[in-house]
Design an enzyme around this catalytic site. Sequence first.
Site, PDB file in Angstrom:
ATOM      1  N   TYR A   1     146.422  31.038  10.411  1.00 41.18           N
ATOM      2  CA  TYR A   1     145.841  29.576  10.766  1.00 41.18           C
ATOM      3  C   TYR A   1     145.565  28.308  10.629  1.00 41.18           C
ATOM      4  CZ  TYR A   1     145.532  33.150  14.955  1.00 41.18           C
ATOM      5  OH  TYR A   1     145.545  34.203  15.338  1.00 41.18           O
ATOM      6  N   GLU A   2     146.721  27.140  10.997  1.00 45.66           N
ATOM      7  CA  GLU A   2     146.380  26.357  11.104  1.00 45.66           C
ATOM      8  C   GLU A   2     144.937  25.392  10.288  1.00 45.66           C
ATOM      9  OE1 GLU A   2     147.397  22.193  13.030  1.00 45.66           O
ATOM     10  OE2 GLU A   2     148.506  23.860  13.711  1.00 45.66           O
ATOM     11  N   SER A   3     144.042  26.204  10.678  1.00 45.59           N
ATOM     12  CA  SER A   3     142.296  25.142  10.388  1.00 45.59           C
ATOM     13  C   SER A   3     142.710  26.134   8.865  1.00 45.59           C
ATOM     14  CB  SER A   3     141.571  25.713  10.980  1.00 45.59           C
ATOM     15  OG  SER A   3     141.915  27.598  11.048  1.00 45.59           O
TER      16      SER A   3
END
Length: 265
Positions: free
Chosen positions: A52-54
Site C-alpha cells: 500500500y502507498e503508505s
Amino acid sequence: MSAPEFTPDEMMTIAASRALKNDDVCFVGIGAPSAACNIARLTHAPDITLIYESGTIGTAPDVLPLSIGDGELCDTAVSTVSVPEMFRYWLQGGRITVGFLGAAQLDRFGNINTTVIGDYAAPKTRLPGGGGAPEIAASCGEVFITMKQSLRGMVEKIDFFTSFGHGEGGDHRKRLGIETQGPTMLITDLAIWRPDPQTKEFTVVSLHPGVTREDVQATCGWTVRFADNIEETPPPADLELKTLRDLKARTKAAHQGPSDTGKAA
C-alpha cells in the site's frame, strides 16, 4: 448444484481477484481494488505480496482498510518503509508487477480521472485527487482497473487527466518513453475488458452471467467494441463468495461505532 446467488459488485470483485497470481507484487488502491487483492490473498494466491502507498509491504489485513493510513496495514505488514523509499526504490525501481486502481472517470484508452468532475477552476465535484495513482499507472509492470459501469463514469473524454493509461492509443506510451504495459485489464460489474493489441482501445472479452451486450452499451459513454469470440465470466464459486462476504462482515463490524445497546433511555 445450482450456482450461488451473487450481486454484480461481488462478481466484479471476484473476477478482479482472479486476475492476480500467487507470485505477484501488487500495489493496492483503496476500495474495490483492496477487496479484490485481499480476496486473491485469502483464496488462490496466499503468497501474493500486497503493498500500500503508505509504505506497508507484505501486509495481510484481517479487515479492509479505511485508507492507506489505516493501522491495520502496518500491524499486519512484513515491513514498513518510508513513502519516499516506497515510491523511489520499490515503485519507480520496477519492483511492482501489478498496480490495481479504481477510477471516477475513465475513457476507452484507460486514462483515469480522480481529480475533478467538470471544469478544474469551477468543478461540479472535487474528487480525492491522484495520490500515488499517476506513479502507479506509469511504473507498475501492468495495471488492472476496477469500476462500476455508468454513463457518468465511462466517458468519451475525461474532464481531467490524472493517471495516464494508453493516452491517445496505439504506441502513445512508448512514444513518451514509458516502458511499462499500462492498463491490461478493466473489470466492471458487467464485463471484463482488454485493450486491443494495436489500438489499445478497451474491448469486451467476457460478459458476466446474465449480462447482455445491450446492458454494457447502455452504461458506457462510448461506442463499445466487442471481441469476436466473447466468453462468459465463470460465476463466483462458493469459497470465493464466502471469503468475500466474511471479509466484508468483519470490516463492517470493525468500523462500526459503539453500539447503542444498553444505553440509558
